[in-house]
Design a protein around this motif. Structure first.
Motif, short mmCIF file in Angstrom:
data_model
loop_
_atom_site.label_atom_id
_atom_site.label_comp_id
_atom_site.label_asym_id
_atom_site.label_seq_id
_atom_site.Cartn_x
_atom_site.Cartn_y
_atom_site.Cartn_z
N ARG A 6 -1.20 -10.16 -3.20
CA ARG A 6 0.01 -10.28 -2.41
C ARG A 6 0.77 -8.85 -2.29
O ARG A 6 1.20 -8.15 -1.48
CB ARG A 6 0.85 -11.13 -2.59
CG ARG A 6 0.01 -12.49 -2.35
CD ARG A 6 1.02 -13.87 -2.36
NE ARG A 6 0.55 -15.04 -2.25
CZ ARG A 6 1.03 -16.15 -2.24
NH1 ARG A 6 2.27 -16.38 -2.79
NH2 ARG A 6 0.30 -17.28 -1.75
N LEU A 7 0.99 -8.28 -3.79
CA LEU A 7 1.88 -7.13 -3.78
C LEU A 7 0.83 -5.76 -3.49
O LEU A 7 1.65 -5.07 -2.70
CB LEU A 7 2.28 -7.12 -5.24
CG LEU A 7 3.08 -7.93 -5.76
CD1 LEU A 7 3.22 -7.63 -7.32
CD2 LEU A 7 4.56 -7.74 -5.16
N ALA A 8 -0.36 -5.89 -3.67
CA ALA A 8 -1.11 -4.78 -3.19
C ALA A 8 -1.11 -4.62 -1.70
O ALA A 8 -1.08 -3.74 -0.99
CB ALA A 8 -2.59 -4.73 -3.67
N THR A 9 -1.14 -5.95 -0.79
CA THR A 9 -1.07 -6.14 0.47
C THR A 9 0.39 -5.53 0.95
O THR A 9 0.34 -4.57 2.13
CB THR A 9 -1.31 -7.32 1.07
OG1 THR A 9 -2.57 -7.93 0.40
CG2 THR A 9 -1.28 -7.40 2.45
N ALA A 10 1.37 -5.79 0.30
CA ALA A 10 2.63 -5.44 0.61
C ALA A 10 2.74 -4.02 0.60
O ALA A 10 3.39 -3.29 1.32
CB ALA A 10 3.73 -6.22 0.01
N CYS A 11 2.19 -3.25 -0.37
CA CYS A 11 2.33 -1.86 -0.66
C CYS A 11 1.34 -0.99 0.12
O CYS A 11 1.08 0.12 0.43
CB CYS A 11 2.07 -1.55 -2.02
SG CYS A 11 3.13 -2.19 -3.18
N GLY A 12 0.57 -1.81 0.96
CA GLY A 12 -0.20 -1.18 1.94
C GLY A 12 -1.78 -0.49 1.56
O GLY A 12 -2.16 0.29 2.11
N VAL A 13 -2.05 -1.24 0.31
CA VAL A 13 -3.24 -0.86 -0.14
C VAL A 13 -4.16 -1.40 0.95
O VAL A 13 -4.35 -2.45 1.30
CB VAL A 13 -3.54 -1.68 -1.41
CG1 VAL A 13 -4.87 -1.05 -1.93
CG2 VAL A 13 -2.54 -1.09 -2.53
N LEU A 14 -5.52 -0.53 1.08
CA LEU A 14 -6.57 -0.62 2.06
C LEU A 14 -7.35 -2.08 1.51
O LEU A 14 -7.34 -2.36 0.37
CB LEU A 14 -7.42 0.49 2.22
CG LEU A 14 -6.78 1.58 2.62
CD1 LEU A 14 -7.64 2.80 2.83
CD2 LEU A 14 -5.90 1.33 4.15
N ALA A 15 -7.73 -2.76 2.49
CA ALA A 15 -8.58 -4.01 2.24
C ALA A 15 -9.66 -3.66 1.26
O ALA A 15 -9.87 -4.63 0.33
CB ALA A 15 -8.87 -4.54 3.55
N LEU A 16 -10.45 -2.47 1.75
CA LEU A 16 -11.50 -2.51 0.64
C LEU A 16 -11.20 -2.22 -0.74
O LEU A 16 -11.62 -2.85 -1.73
CB LEU A 16 -12.31 -1.25 1.31
CG LEU A 16 -13.72 -1.02 0.29
CD1 LEU A 16 -14.50 -2.36 0.52
CD2 LEU A 16 -14.45 0.27 1.23
N ASP A 17 -10.11 -1.31 -0.96
CA ASP A 17 -9.68 -1.13 -2.21
C ASP A 17 -8.84 -2.30 -2.90
O ASP A 17 -9.03 -2.67 -3.91
CB ASP A 17 -8.36 -0.11 -2.22
CG ASP A 17 -8.96 1.36 -1.75
OD1 ASP A 17 -10.26 1.57 -1.79
OD2 ASP A 17 -8.26 2.17 -1.29
N ARG A 18 -8.26 -3.35 -1.96
CA ARG A 18 -7.65 -4.72 -2.68
C ARG A 18 -8.95 -5.39 -2.97
O ARG A 18 -8.81 -6.03 -4.04
CB ARG A 18 -6.92 -5.40 -1.47
CG ARG A 18 -5.73 -4.49 -1.14
CD ARG A 18 -4.79 -5.65 -0.27
NE ARG A 18 -5.27 -6.34 0.93
CZ ARG A 18 -5.34 -5.96 1.97
NH1 ARG A 18 -4.51 -4.60 2.34
NH2 ARG A 18 -5.84 -6.60 3.09
N ALA A 19 -10.04 -5.49 -2.38
CA ALA A 19 -11.00 -6.19 -2.90
C ALA A 19 -11.54 -5.74 -4.12
O ALA A 19 -11.94 -6.57 -5.11
CB ALA A 19 -12.13 -6.45 -1.53
#
Length: 594
Positions: free
Chosen positions: A22-35
């Motif tokens: 959730r925090l990575a999503t909130a910080c705008g990390v790209l989906a591929l990097d989040r995965a």
């Protein structure tokens, strides 16, 4: 800004993984990097749980306004694990949208302990995986598309290589054909050059024996290892006929070339025959020497190697045909020459003996061509006692010229019976020749000596001027205006000329063969004759006129090759010591021809 979690159970690990996502999503990390981050973090957490103990997970987010930064994640063991040498795990991920984090700190990412909420949160966290799989599917489609393009390109390259290889083979074949054609053309040029040169060498001679001698020199060793010329009319009856191969006899009978060997020759226009019994191991090519009417003989050749090239054989057959024609021409020439020479020698008479006047004559045939021409000389008395000396030249050579010379000689003697001066006699000869042979011409000089008269009367018609040596050694060229050639289509009256003759004077009449040379003309030759005549003394001419005639010819005919006949007639008036005895010459080289 940092957020930490203590992890000792599976629930702690699940809650921490969901919170980090959730925090990575909130910080705008790209989906591929989040995965990728969630996958790496989940794998690490499973390892930690397997090892046991409490682990600390820390997430550090860059402060707002720092622009593009990094999201740092660290998983460290407790003290006991750390003391056991377990290293911490750290990773970073790009965080391009740090400005979305509120100034008050990180958003709430706590996950309740309720299993349903955890399950829902875990399902929600898999959305990044779905996006990743979708992108992976797109990439697979793109890879498949490029793979097909590559396959098509490879097929095109293979087709291009096949075309280039075919073009290369065709080009190599074309180059090989061109080289063969160039070699064949060069060989053909050499054969034609040889044929032209050999033909010129054979036709340069009108002696059939010389032609037979030249054939081996021309053909050996380039086109033949051995050459035998069999002429039908030259069988040696004294020793018996030499044996000839059966193929040569067959060629003589049929008029066709024959090839005798233990293998087929494959030569165009040539009949194959068994090997010769005289030499079975040697192939033979027997070609008839054909003439206009009948074969003259057979030319037998042995090959320079094992066999002949067919093109060489065709050239040899053509050369043999030309050799046959050359031999036939030589035979005809020799036949005509013998007839003309016999006729001419029969017509040249002895010089008369005259008191107070010595005569010496020389006749030498040409060494080139049909060496019998129309040159002639004569000396005879008129009814009044005068002595007529004449020298002339009928145009042309051969039998026709010799016959015409005899007719002029006979006509002049007939006209002289009626009297008449030299000019009148030449005028009558001119009319005679013009009506008898309109296409034939002649030149002549007539000189008349009267007994007791110190005056010489002479006339010329298109002939080189007489040369007179005076008793004191001075020489005069009697170049008074002559008449035109005898027989030309022109009415003319040829005039007489006179000159005083003192005792000891010598008159030289001659034909142009003595003084004319192609490269120099006739005037230098006349000057040389005058110088040679002036070099004699009066006593020498009185006592040895025959020897003087020879000594005059020697320097003037230093070259052994003559293109024309040579005729010289010397008339010497005796000096005051009295007339010399007339001595008949001896020897073929220094005698007036009978």
């Amino acid at each position: 800004m940092t957020r930490t979690w203590q992890i000792s159970t599976v629930t702690d690990a699940a809650r921490a993984r969901i919170a980090v996502a959730r925090l990575a999503t909130a910080c705008g990390v790209l989906a591929l990097d989040r995965a990728r981050l969630a996958t790496d973090l989940g794998a690490r957490l499973r390892q930690c749980l397997a090892k046991g103990g409490t682990w600390r997970l820390a997430l550090q987010v860059p402060a707002p306004g720092d622009g593009e930064g990094l999201l740092h994640l660290a998983l460290t063991p407790d003290r006991e694990a750390s003391a056991a040498g377990e290293p911490p795990w750290r990773t970073s991920v790009a965080c391009p949208e740090t400005g979305q984090v509120p100034d008050g700190g990180l958003p709430d990412a706590d996950v309740p302990d309720d299993p349903a909420v955890l399950a829902e949160a875990l399902l929600g966290a898999d959305e990044d995986t779905v996006l990743t799989l979708e992108k992976l599917a797109e990439q697979e489609e793109l890879v498949a598309f490029h793979r097909e393009e590559l396959h098509q390109t490879n097929q095109g390259v293979l087709a291009l290589h096949a075309e280039l290889d075919a073009a290369g083979r065709a080009q190599r074949k074309a180059f090989a054909a061109e080289r063969r054609a160039r070699t064949e053309a060069e060989d053909a040029r050499h054969r034609l050059t040889f044929l032209a040169d050999a033909s010129a060498a054979l036709n340069a001679s009108l002696n059939h024996e010389e032609i037979v001698r030249r054939l081996p020199d021309l053909l050996v060793p380039r086109y033949a290892a051995g050459v035998d010329v069999w002429l039908f009319d030259q069988e040696d009856d004294r020793h018996g006929s030499a044996p000839h191969p059966a193929a040569a006899v067959l060629a003589a009978r049929t008029g066709r070339p024959q090839y005798a060997a233990d293998h087929p020759g494959g030569l165009p226009g040539v009949d194959d025959q068994p090997p010769s019994a005289l030499n079975p191991k040697r192939p033979l090519l027997c070609v008839p020497l054909l003439a206009r009417r009948a074969p003259l003989g057979v030319l037998t050749l042995s090959p320079p190697g094992e066999r002949w090239d067919p093109d060489d054989a065709v050239m040899l057959i053509e050369l043999t045909r030309r050799a046959g024609i050359a031999l036939d021409n030589a035979r005809r020439f020799e036949h005509n020459r013998d007839i003309a020479e016999t006729l001419q020698r029969a017509l040249l008479t002895d010089l008369p003996a005259t008191p107070g006047l010595a005569l010496a004559a020389r006749y030498l045939p040409a060494t080139h061509g049909l060496n019998i021409g129309g040159d002639w000389y004569d000396a005879f008395r008129q009814p009044d006692g005068s002595l007529i000396t004449v020298i002339g030249d009928v145009t042309g050579h051969g039998l026709h010229a010799a016959v015409m010379m005899s007719q002029l000689r006979t006509a002049l003697r007939a006209y002289a019976v009626d009297g008449g001066s030299p000019g009148q006699l030449l005028t009558r000869l001119h009319m005679f020749l013009h009506h008898l042979q309109p296409d034939l011409y002649a030149t002549a000089v007539i000189a008349r000596f009267r007994p007791g008269d110190p005056t010489l009367t002479w006339a010329a018609a298109g002939h080189p001027p007489p040369v007179l040596r005076l008793p004191d050694g001075r020489v005069r060229i009697l170049d008074a205006k002559p008449g035109a050639m005898l027989g030309i289509p022109l009415r003319q009256e040829i005039g007489d000329h006179t000159v005083r003759l003192a005792p000891g004077s010598t008159l030289a009449l001659y034909t142009d063969g003595l003084v004319e040379r192609r490269a120099q003309g006739i005037d230098p030759g006349i000057q040389r004759l005058a110088a040679a005549l002036g070099s004699f003394g009066s006593e020498e001419l009185d006592t040895d006129l025959e020897g003087s005639a020879d000594r005059i010819l020697d320097p003037l005919l230093s070259d052994s090759e003559r293109d024309d006949d040579v005729c010289l007639l010397l008339s010497h008036v005796a000096g005051t010591a009295g007339p010399p005895a007339v001595r008949l010459p001896s020897g073929a080289a220094s005698r007036p021809l009978p």
